[in-house]
Motif scaffolding. Sequence first.
Motif, PDB file in Angstrom:
ATOM      1  N   ARG A  23       0.682  -0.907   0.016  1.00  0.00           N
ATOM      2  CA  ARG A  23       0.561  -0.001   0.179  1.00  0.00           C
ATOM      3  C   ARG A  23       0.740   1.532  -0.265  1.00  0.00           C
ATOM      4  NH1 ARG A  23      -3.094  -1.621   2.998  1.00  0.00           N
ATOM      5  NH2 ARG A  23      -1.997  -1.277   5.227  1.00  0.00           N
ATOM      6  N   HIS A  24       2.270   1.339   0.909  1.00  0.00           N
ATOM      7  CA  HIS A  24       2.974   2.750   0.939  1.00  0.00           C
ATOM      8  C   HIS A  24       3.845   2.498  -0.368  1.00  0.00           C
ATOM      9  CE1 HIS A  24       2.164   3.506   4.576  1.00  0.00           C
ATOM     10  NE2 HIS A  24       1.914   2.300   5.614  1.00  0.00           N
ATOM     11  N   GLU A  27       1.104   4.108  -2.734  1.00  0.00           N
ATOM     12  CA  GLU A  27       1.449   5.561  -2.615  1.00  0.00           C
ATOM     13  C   GLU A  27       2.651   6.471  -2.915  1.00  0.00           C
ATOM     14  OE1 GLU A  27       0.631   8.311   1.382  1.00  0.00           O
ATOM     15  OE2 GLU A  27      -0.550   6.318   1.977  1.00  0.00           O
ATOM     16  N   ASN A  31       2.566   9.546  -6.054  1.00  0.00           N
ATOM     17  CA  ASN A  31       3.356  10.641  -6.005  1.00  0.00           C
ATOM     18  C   ASN A  31       4.564  11.218  -6.191  1.00  0.00           C
ATOM     19  OD1 ASN A  31       0.503  11.573  -4.367  1.00  0.00           O
ATOM     20  ND2 ASN A  31       1.269  10.798  -2.820  1.00  0.00           N
TER      21      ASN A  31
END
Length: 130
Positions: A23-24, A27, A31
């Motif tokens: 998930r990180h 992310e 970004n």
Amino acid sequence: MSDFIQSLSVSASGLKAQAARLRHVSENIANADTPGYRRKSVPFEATFNATGDVAQVRTGRVKLDQSDLEKIYDPSHPLADQDGHYDGSNVDLIVEIADAREAQRSYEANLKMFDQARQMSSSLMDLLRR
């Protein structure tokens, strides 16, 4: 039977930890072009039970990468300073892809361990029924 439950618990906690890691990573990738964005990473911690054995794996606090942000020259950008530079992100896509692959393989290994423990438990139940 307690060992089966413990092995299922350990592999389930590993699955949860690797899912958080993925998930990180996703992310970070999303970004990568966001000005001022700092890469996030999540450390793993082992938890111990009363006998001192490793009981589970859990994620620690999310850490922001403190390496220097990339300086980008674009005088027309709204965030640019008087010299025409602004801070980009410190996300390296190659590192993120490598992290994603490692997390995927670790997730698959935990899933295989979970499935093996489930199959052994099922086989034991079949043997006990005879």
